[in-house]
Design a protein around this motif. Structure first.
Motif, short mmCIF file in Angstrom:
data_model
loop_
_atom_site.label_atom_id
_atom_site.label_comp_id
_atom_site.label_asym_id
_atom_site.label_seq_id
_atom_site.Cartn_x
_atom_site.Cartn_y
_atom_site.Cartn_z
N THR A 67 -63.81 5.18 -76.88
CA THR A 67 -62.64 5.02 -77.95
C THR A 67 -61.48 4.78 -77.36
O THR A 67 -61.44 4.77 -76.07
N PRO A 68 -60.61 4.17 -78.19
CA PRO A 68 -59.38 3.84 -77.58
C PRO A 68 -58.66 4.91 -76.66
O PRO A 68 -58.07 4.56 -75.77
N THR A 69 -58.64 5.97 -77.17
CA THR A 69 -57.95 7.12 -76.44
C THR A 69 -58.84 7.45 -75.37
O THR A 69 -58.22 7.70 -74.19
N GLU A 70 -60.05 7.72 -75.24
CA GLU A 70 -60.76 7.76 -74.32
C GLU A 70 -60.66 6.91 -73.09
O GLU A 70 -60.48 7.12 -72.09
N ARG A 71 -60.59 5.69 -73.59
CA ARG A 71 -60.39 4.61 -72.63
C ARG A 71 -58.80 4.78 -71.95
O ARG A 71 -58.69 4.49 -70.57
N ALA A 72 -58.14 4.77 -72.73
CA ALA A 72 -56.50 5.07 -72.08
C ALA A 72 -56.60 6.50 -71.15
O ALA A 72 -56.04 6.25 -69.89
N VAL A 73 -57.15 7.43 -71.52
CA VAL A 73 -57.04 8.60 -70.80
C VAL A 73 -58.03 8.51 -69.30
O VAL A 73 -57.52 8.70 -68.21
N PHE A 74 -59.10 7.79 -69.42
CA PHE A 74 -60.00 7.41 -68.37
C PHE A 74 -59.40 6.39 -67.42
O PHE A 74 -58.98 6.93 -66.10
N VAL A 75 -58.64 5.50 -67.92
CA VAL A 75 -58.01 4.57 -67.05
C VAL A 75 -56.77 4.93 -66.36
O VAL A 75 -56.60 5.11 -65.04
N LEU A 76 -55.99 5.87 -67.01
CA LEU A 76 -54.59 6.36 -66.63
C LEU A 76 -55.30 7.52 -65.31
O LEU A 76 -54.45 7.43 -64.17
N ARG A 77 -56.30 8.22 -65.68
CA ARG A 77 -56.28 9.25 -64.87
C ARG A 77 -57.16 8.98 -63.65
O ARG A 77 -57.03 9.19 -62.48
N GLU A 78 -58.29 8.13 -63.91
CA GLU A 78 -59.38 7.94 -62.89
C GLU A 78 -58.73 6.55 -62.06
O GLU A 78 -59.35 6.62 -60.87
N VAL A 79 -58.24 5.81 -62.61
CA VAL A 79 -57.93 4.61 -62.01
C VAL A 79 -56.62 4.57 -61.07
O VAL A 79 -56.31 4.29 -59.99
N PHE A 80 -55.36 5.28 -62.09
CA PHE A 80 -54.25 5.23 -61.47
C PHE A 80 -53.77 6.62 -61.24
O PHE A 80 -52.45 6.94 -60.75
N ASP A 81 -54.53 7.67 -61.32
CA ASP A 81 -54.33 8.91 -60.88
C ASP A 81 -52.96 9.56 -61.54
O ASP A 81 -52.15 10.14 -60.95
N VAL A 82 -52.75 9.31 -62.98
CA VAL A 82 -51.46 9.82 -63.42
C VAL A 82 -51.84 11.12 -64.14
O VAL A 82 -52.94 11.63 -64.09
N GLU A 83 -50.72 11.95 -63.92
CA GLU A 83 -50.77 13.48 -64.22
C GLU A 83 -51.27 13.55 -65.73
O GLU A 83 -50.90 12.76 -66.42
N TYR A 84 -51.81 14.76 -65.93
CA TYR A 84 -52.41 15.15 -67.20
C TYR A 84 -51.23 15.04 -68.26
O TYR A 84 -51.02 14.48 -69.56
N ASP A 85 -50.12 15.81 -67.87
CA ASP A 85 -48.86 15.74 -68.73
C ASP A 85 -48.50 14.48 -69.02
O ASP A 85 -47.96 14.26 -70.33
N GLU A 86 -48.34 13.39 -68.15
CA GLU A 86 -47.64 12.21 -68.42
C GLU A 86 -48.83 11.27 -69.43
O GLU A 86 -48.28 10.65 -70.21
N ILE A 87 -49.94 11.60 -69.20
CA ILE A 87 -51.14 11.13 -70.25
C ILE A 87 -50.69 11.64 -71.57
O ILE A 87 -51.20 10.63 -72.37
N GLY A 137 -50.03 10.80 -76.98
CA GLY A 137 -49.81 11.67 -78.30
C GLY A 137 -50.73 12.83 -78.36
O GLY A 137 -51.05 13.38 -79.60
N LYS A 138 -51.25 13.45 -77.20
CA LYS A 138 -52.07 14.74 -77.44
C LYS A 138 -51.49 15.60 -76.33
O LYS A 138 -50.53 15.40 -75.47
N ASN A 139 -51.91 16.75 -76.38
CA ASN A 139 -51.43 18.06 -75.64
C ASN A 139 -52.29 17.98 -74.41
O ASN A 139 -53.48 17.32 -74.25
N PRO A 140 -51.76 18.50 -73.12
CA PRO A 140 -52.46 18.20 -72.02
C PRO A 140 -53.90 18.99 -72.00
O PRO A 140 -54.92 18.33 -71.41
N ALA A 141 -54.04 20.03 -72.70
CA ALA A 141 -55.41 20.43 -72.70
C ALA A 141 -56.41 19.69 -73.55
O ALA A 141 -57.72 19.45 -73.07
N ALA A 142 -56.17 19.10 -74.48
CA ALA A 142 -56.99 18.10 -75.26
C ALA A 142 -57.20 16.96 -74.30
O ALA A 142 -58.40 16.35 -74.39
N VAL A 143 -56.17 16.44 -73.62
CA VAL A 143 -56.37 15.26 -72.56
C VAL A 143 -57.40 15.72 -71.45
O VAL A 143 -58.18 14.81 -71.01
#
Length: 288
Positions: free
Chosen positions: A113-133, A138-144
């Motif tokens: 899904t678009p949100t899954e793709r954004a979360v995966f790319v930001l976290r797995e490729v660019f190692d962005v912190e969960y709070d920033e993602i 537009g989600k809370n860190p636990a949901a991310v």
């Protein structure tokens, strides 16, 4: 640093984020334009982390565009492939980066899904912190964290299994190119995996197969026809891997990207839609 200096310092990162979310260089450039317009209206005194702020703007703009693109793909004629991206040879040496922008991986990301793709790319490729993602999508860190776990599992189930060195990819490309240029059917059968898949994207504009071509016995004869034409093959690095630029009368006709595993070609991605070749054409002209 000024707003312009900060934006230019992070432009390459922002483009890669947008491209990996969209699979389109043209749309990624449009997202960067939208990001720049919003960035110029920001009070820099209120920005503690310019990189995170710019990634957040880019992600939000890319997500909005991604949802529109998904509706457009539903009526696309034939297989849809990502817009090829000309990359420098050193990208191929960075195995993780090359994998993240490869045609095969971008097609895997299309299953999210678009949100899954954004979360995966930001976290797995660019190692962005969960709070920033969380702020970006537009989600809370636990949901991310839950979304990231789900996306990783879906990608792991679909991504290519083997790790191939740049040298192995180049060797396979050289053998493949020689066989195609000479119309060597046996040479192609030797380098193609028995279960190779050929996907051709003509977008309803250029001639292309409307369904995947499956198996070496079906794919090899299609490729041998190239030798009977005036087409010329030129090696290049596309999406982090060795590929071929196919020219006819000096004009780019096809970008042919290869997926290699255990020394043999397991996937072929032929982009022929002229709208998807314009970015590579411009980049080639700039680098000459």
């Amino acid at each position: 640093m000024s707003a312009t200096d900060l934006f230019l310092a992070h432009r390459s990162l922002l483009f890669t984020v947008a491209y990996e979310l969209l699979g389109s260089a043209a749309d990624a450039e449009d997202v960067l334009q939208e990001t720049w317009l919003r960035w110029t209206g920001v009070d820099l005194a209120e920005v503690r982390e310019p990189r995170a702020y710019l990634v957040r703007i880019t992600t939000r703009q890319a997500l909005a565009r991604l949802r529109t693109l998904r509706r457009r793909k539903e009526s696309y004629v034939g297989p849809w492939l990502p817009e090829p991206l000309l990359t420098a040879p050193d990208v191929a040496e960075d195995v993780e980066l090359a994998d993240s922008v490869s045609m095969a991986m971008l097609l895997v990301l299309e299953t999210l899904t678009p949100t899954e793709r954004a979360v995966f790319v930001l976290r797995e490729v660019f190692d962005v912190e969960y709070d920033e993602i969380a702020a970006a999508v537009g989600k809370n860190p636990a949901a991310v964290r839950q979304i990231a776990h789900r996306a990783r599992a879906r990608v792991a189930a679909r991504r290519p299994r083997g790790t191939v060195t740049p040298a192995e990819s180049r060797d396979a490309l050289d053998a493949f190119r020689r066989a195609v240029e000479t119309g060597d059917l046996q040479g192609l059968l030797d380098v193609l995996s028995p279960d190779v898949v050929l996907l051709t994207d003509g977008g309803g504009v250029a001639q292309a197969a409307l369904a995947p071509v499956l198996g070496a016995a079906a794919v090899a004869p299609v490729l041998t026809r190239i030798a009977a034409t005036t087409a010329t093959l030129h090696p290049a690095y596309v999406n982090g891997h060795p590929a071929l630029l196919v020219r006819v009368a000096g004009t780019l006709d096809t970008v042919l990207a290869l997926l290699v595993d255990a020394g043999r070609v397991t996937g072929l991605y032929a982009v022929r839609n002229p709208a998807k070749l314009s970015h590579v054409t411009r980049e080639v002209a700039v680098r000459r």
